[in-house]
Design a protein around this motif. Sequence first.
Motif, PDB file in Angstrom:
ATOM      1  N   LEU A  54      -0.174 -10.321 -13.743  1.00 27.43           N
ATOM      2  CA  LEU A  54      -0.036 -10.099 -12.311  1.00 27.43           C
ATOM      3  C   LEU A  54       1.127  -9.174 -11.973  1.00 27.43           C
ATOM      4  O   LEU A  54       1.135  -8.534 -10.915  1.00 27.43           O
ATOM      5  CB  LEU A  54       0.125 -11.436 -11.585  1.00 27.43           C
ATOM      6  N   GLN A  55       2.095  -9.089 -12.856  1.00 31.62           N
ATOM      7  CA  GLN A  55       3.221  -8.187 -12.611  1.00 31.62           C
ATOM      8  C   GLN A  55       2.838  -6.718 -12.740  1.00 31.62           C
ATOM      9  O   GLN A  55       3.633  -5.835 -12.422  1.00 31.62           O
ATOM     10  CB  GLN A  55       4.368  -8.549 -13.556  1.00 31.62           C
ATOM     11  N   THR A  56       1.616  -6.449 -13.191  1.00 27.39           N
ATOM     12  CA  THR A  56       1.119  -5.077 -13.245  1.00 27.39           C
ATOM     13  C   THR A  56       0.214  -4.760 -12.055  1.00 27.39           C
ATOM     14  O   THR A  56      -0.451  -3.725 -12.041  1.00 27.39           O
ATOM     15  CB  THR A  56       0.339  -4.830 -14.548  1.00 27.39           C
ATOM     16  N   ALA A  57       0.161  -5.646 -11.068  1.00 28.45           N
ATOM     17  CA  ALA A  57      -0.682  -5.416  -9.896  1.00 28.45           C
ATOM     18  C   ALA A  57      -0.319  -4.082  -9.250  1.00 28.45           C
ATOM     19  O   ALA A  57       0.863  -3.774  -9.056  1.00 28.45           O
ATOM     20  CB  ALA A  57      -0.494  -6.549  -8.889  1.00 28.45           C
ATOM     21  N   PRO A  58      -1.302  -3.254  -8.914  1.00 26.53           N
ATOM     22  CA  PRO A  58      -1.006  -1.928  -8.355  1.00 26.53           C
ATOM     23  C   PRO A  58      -0.423  -2.012  -6.946  1.00 26.53           C
ATOM     24  O   PRO A  58      -0.996  -2.657  -6.062  1.00 26.53           O
ATOM     25  CB  PRO A  58      -2.377  -1.239  -8.348  1.00 26.53           C
ATOM     26  N   ILE A  59       0.721  -1.387  -6.756  1.00 31.84           N
ATOM     27  CA  ILE A  59       1.387  -1.316  -5.450  1.00 31.84           C
ATOM     28  C   ILE A  59       1.855   0.124  -5.251  1.00 31.84           C
ATOM     29  O   ILE A  59       2.653   0.630  -6.035  1.00 31.84           O
ATOM     30  CB  ILE A  59       2.584  -2.276  -5.365  1.00 31.84           C
ATOM     31  N   THR A  60       1.354   0.790  -4.226  1.00 30.11           N
ATOM     32  CA  THR A  60       1.759   2.171  -3.983  1.00 30.11           C
ATOM     33  C   THR A  60       3.215   2.229  -3.548  1.00 30.11           C
ATOM     34  O   THR A  60       3.710   1.323  -2.885  1.00 30.11           O
ATOM     35  CB  THR A  60       0.870   2.820  -2.912  1.00 30.11           C
ATOM     36  N   GLY A  61       3.900   3.291  -3.906  1.00 28.66           N
ATOM     37  CA  GLY A  61       5.339   3.365  -3.720  1.00 28.66           C
ATOM     38  C   GLY A  61       5.782   3.746  -2.321  1.00 28.66           C
ATOM     39  O   GLY A  61       4.988   4.151  -1.462  1.00 28.66           O
ATOM     40  N   ALA A  62       7.088   3.628  -2.091  1.00 33.24           N
ATOM     41  CA  ALA A  62       7.687   4.024  -0.820  1.00 33.24           C
ATOM     42  C   ALA A  62       7.477   5.515  -0.592  1.00 33.24           C
ATOM     43  O   ALA A  62       7.580   6.323  -1.518  1.00 33.24           O
ATOM     44  CB  ALA A  62       9.170   3.684  -0.816  1.00 33.24           C
ATOM     45  N   ASN A  63       7.138   5.862   0.655  1.00 29.64           N
ATOM     46  CA  ASN A  63       6.953   7.260   1.067  1.00 29.64           C
ATOM     47  C   ASN A  63       5.891   7.986   0.244  1.00 29.64           C
ATOM     48  O   ASN A  63       5.923   9.212   0.106  1.00 29.64           O
ATOM     49  CB  ASN A  63       8.283   8.014   0.997  1.00 29.64           C
ATOM     50  N   SER A  64       4.940   7.237  -0.290  1.00 29.05           N
ATOM     51  CA  SER A  64       3.878   7.825  -1.113  1.00 29.05           C
ATOM     52  C   SER A  64       2.653   8.205  -0.295  1.00 29.05           C
ATOM     53  O   SER A  64       1.769   8.907  -0.784  1.00 29.05           O
ATOM     54  CB  SER A  64       3.454   6.825  -2.199  1.00 29.05           C
ATOM     55  N   GLY A  65       2.569   7.716   0.932  1.00 26.58           N
ATOM     56  CA  GLY A  65       1.357   7.897   1.722  1.00 26.58           C
ATOM     57  C   GLY A  65       0.225   7.019   1.234  1.00 26.58           C
ATOM     58  O   GLY A  65      -0.921   7.203   1.646  1.00 26.58           O
ATOM     59  N   GLY A  66       0.535   6.055   0.377  1.00 33.14           N
ATOM     60  CA  GLY A  66      -0.488   5.271  -0.303  1.00 33.14           C
ATOM     61  C   GLY A  66      -0.964   4.046   0.427  1.00 33.14           C
ATOM     62  O   GLY A  66      -1.234   3.022  -0.208  1.00 33.14           O
ATOM     63  N   PHE A  67      -1.065   4.090   1.732  1.00 31.43           N
ATOM     64  CA  PHE A  67      -1.725   3.032   2.486  1.00 31.43           C
ATOM     65  C   PHE A  67      -2.714   3.665   3.448  1.00 31.43           C
ATOM     66  O   PHE A  67      -2.337   4.531   4.244  1.00 31.43           O
ATOM     67  CB  PHE A  67      -0.741   2.164   3.261  1.00 31.43           C
ATOM     68  N   LYS A  68      -3.975   3.265   3.357  1.00 31.56           N
ATOM     69  CA  LYS A  68      -5.014   3.770   4.242  1.00 31.56           C
ATOM     70  C   LYS A  68      -5.541   2.597   5.054  1.00 31.56           C
ATOM     71  O   LYS A  68      -6.097   1.645   4.502  1.00 31.56           O
ATOM     72  CB  LYS A  68      -6.152   4.411   3.449  1.00 31.56           C
ATOM     73  N   GLU A  69      -5.398   2.659   6.353  1.00 31.65           N
ATOM     74  CA  GLU A  69      -5.780   1.538   7.209  1.00 31.65           C
ATOM     75  C   GLU A  69      -7.298   1.407   7.295  1.00 31.65           C
ATOM     76  O   GLU A  69      -7.992   2.365   7.642  1.00 31.65           O
ATOM     77  CB  GLU A  69      -5.210   1.737   8.611  1.00 31.65           C
ATOM     78  N   PRO A  70      -7.844   0.237   6.979  1.00 32.06           N
ATOM     79  CA  PRO A  70      -9.293   0.027   7.117  1.00 32.06           C
ATOM     80  C   PRO A  70      -9.681  -0.032   8.596  1.00 32.06           C
ATOM     81  O   PRO A  70      -8.867  -0.375   9.461  1.00 32.06           O
ATOM     82  CB  PRO A  70      -9.539  -1.322   6.440  1.00 32.06           C
ATOM     83  N   GLY A  71     -10.927   0.277   8.880  1.00 32.80           N
ATOM     84  CA  GLY A  71     -11.426   0.135  10.235  1.00 32.80           C
ATOM     85  C   GLY A  71     -11.701  -1.316  10.585  1.00 32.80           C
ATOM     86  O   GLY A  71     -11.794  -2.183   9.707  1.00 32.80           O
ATOM     87  N   GLY A  72     -11.844  -1.582  11.876  1.00 33.08           N
ATOM     88  CA  GLY A  72     -12.041  -2.949  12.329  1.00 33.08           C
ATOM     89  C   GLY A  72     -13.305  -3.595  11.796  1.00 33.08           C
ATOM     90  O   GLY A  72     -13.313  -4.777  11.423  1.00 33.08           O
ATOM     91  N   THR A  73     -14.400  -2.830  11.719  1.00 33.39           N
ATOM     92  CA  THR A  73     -15.652  -3.371  11.203  1.00 33.39           C
ATOM     93  C   THR A  73     -15.516  -3.741   9.736  1.00 33.39           C
ATOM     94  O   THR A  73     -15.999  -4.796   9.292  1.00 33.39           O
ATOM     95  CB  THR A  73     -16.789  -2.350  11.379  1.00 33.39           C
ATOM     96  N   GLU A  74     -14.824  -2.888   8.979  1.00 34.95           N
ATOM     97  CA  GLU A  74     -14.638  -3.162   7.555  1.00 34.95           C
ATOM     98  C   GLU A  74     -13.742  -4.370   7.343  1.00 34.95           C
ATOM     99  O   GLU A  74     -13.994  -5.187   6.444  1.00 34.95           O
ATOM    100  CB  GLU A  74     -14.057  -1.936   6.863  1.00 34.95           C
ATOM    101  N   LEU A  75     -12.722  -4.511   8.152  1.00 32.18           N
ATOM    102  CA  LEU A  75     -11.845  -5.676   8.027  1.00 32.18           C
ATOM    103  C   LEU A  75     -12.600  -6.967   8.302  1.00 32.18           C
ATOM    104  O   LEU A  75     -12.428  -7.968   7.595  1.00 32.18           O
ATOM    105  CB  LEU A  75     -10.661  -5.543   8.987  1.00 32.18           C
ATOM    106  N   ALA A  76     -13.445  -6.956   9.321  1.00 32.30           N
ATOM    107  CA  ALA A  76     -14.250  -8.148   9.619  1.00 32.30           C
ATOM    108  C   ALA A  76     -15.204  -8.462   8.471  1.00 32.30           C
ATOM    109  O   ALA A  76     -15.399  -9.629   8.111  1.00 32.30           O
ATOM    110  CB  ALA A  76     -15.023  -7.937  10.920  1.00 32.30           C
ATOM    111  N   ALA A  77     -15.785  -7.402   7.888  1.00 37.98           N
ATOM    112  CA  ALA A  77     -16.694  -7.612   6.758  1.00 37.98           C
ATOM    113  C   ALA A  77     -15.961  -8.162   5.546  1.00 37.98           C
ATOM    114  O   ALA A  77     -16.460  -9.048   4.843  1.00 37.98           O
ATOM    115  CB  ALA A  77     -17.389  -6.296   6.414  1.00 37.98           C
ATOM    116  N   PHE A  78     -14.739  -7.653   5.288  1.00 36.63           N
ATOM    117  CA  PHE A  78     -13.964  -8.138   4.156  1.00 36.63           C
ATOM    118  C   PHE A  78     -13.575  -9.601   4.366  1.00 36.63           C
ATOM    119  O   PHE A  78     -13.680 -10.414   3.438  1.00 36.63           O
ATOM    120  CB  PHE A  78     -12.711  -7.287   3.957  1.00 36.63           C
TER     121      PHE A  78
END
Length: 367
Positions: A54-78
């Motif tokens: 679990l310590q190898t879980a992928p986490i995008t770094g600071a100031n990497s731009g590595g977060f993409k916000e899901p849409g509301g429909t996708e969040l409800a589906a997830f």
Amino acid sequence: MGQVPTTPTPTDIVTPGETPAAETPVAGTPAPTASVCAPLSSLTSLTGNLMTWLQTAPITGANSGGFKEPGGTELAAFEGAFRTLLTEGPTAQVVQDLAGMGYGVSTFRNDTGGGWLVVREQGLLSRGGGTFIINMFPARNLWLEAPHADSDEGTLRQTSTQLVTLGARALLITGSNRCAVTTASPCSGTTSVCGTKGLRISDAAHYGNNFFTAAHRALRDTYPDAIAASIHGMDAGDGPEAAVVSDGTSALRPDSLSNRLRDALNTHLVGTKKAFSCNSADDSGKHRALCGTSNVQGRIDNGAGDACFTEAAAATDRFIHLEQSATLRGTGASSKAVIQALADTVPCTLTGSGLGCQAVVAAQDCP
């Protein structure tokens, strides 16, 4: 439970050790049984030391731009798919639904026993969505959250250890550094941890439009009486606090769950610094204000009208916010005190194995 897809997928083998390392995928599939393990027979099978892996879980770094916000429909589906995974197991349909949102479902056979489901992003286009682990043989009606798993150093290792040792229901791990993007979170609250004043949408604890919060909502719907523990780190400096505990509010409540956890911590802590509670009139200190009142997951659990903008008016004792000094997030005696205090505070009410629990499930493993 329905059958899962039979398309072969790679299997990771994990070797225990202090320093996590990537391993060469090797094919492997658990044999089906007439038990909780039966629906898992066609999933990817991971084996090794779960705490290390679990310590190898992928986490995008600071100031990497590595977060993409899901849409509301996708969040409800997830959220719906994750809820179904919790209630019905990895049916063919739920595995397919999660795959359509970029998530794979695997089993994990820990080298110390136990059965686990791992829900993690797959493919090359990570959105910083997170990694989520479900315990098939839990001992405690508790799940753990690491919303700042990399920026609050030590909390990823700590929550991974707590998950296995305590026999908690699940662990939610953020997929992005809280400072991964510069887009401001509209939610109330503030911090200067990213170098500028204000929260960001890549901060899983302070923005709700993410898979992390969707998984939290699904867990809360499925286990309404369970306790969610959000694990954090603070710069204790020269303050008297080793930890600051809260129920997600700053209301003074003598019988609160947070006060009970504070008392348990102080029973096991070594050294001069002690645990303080935001919900006790008797506690004060340099960092006493770190009460987690802007934590979105805490607001959800405490029934806030709008978890992004509104603090909860009262507490349900279903949420714990724990801020800790670096010492508690380390590997010494004080770090063990946190696990023991959680064990003392959340009793063994389920049938799995965990610290201080007498397991009653006949088989604590999936073949």
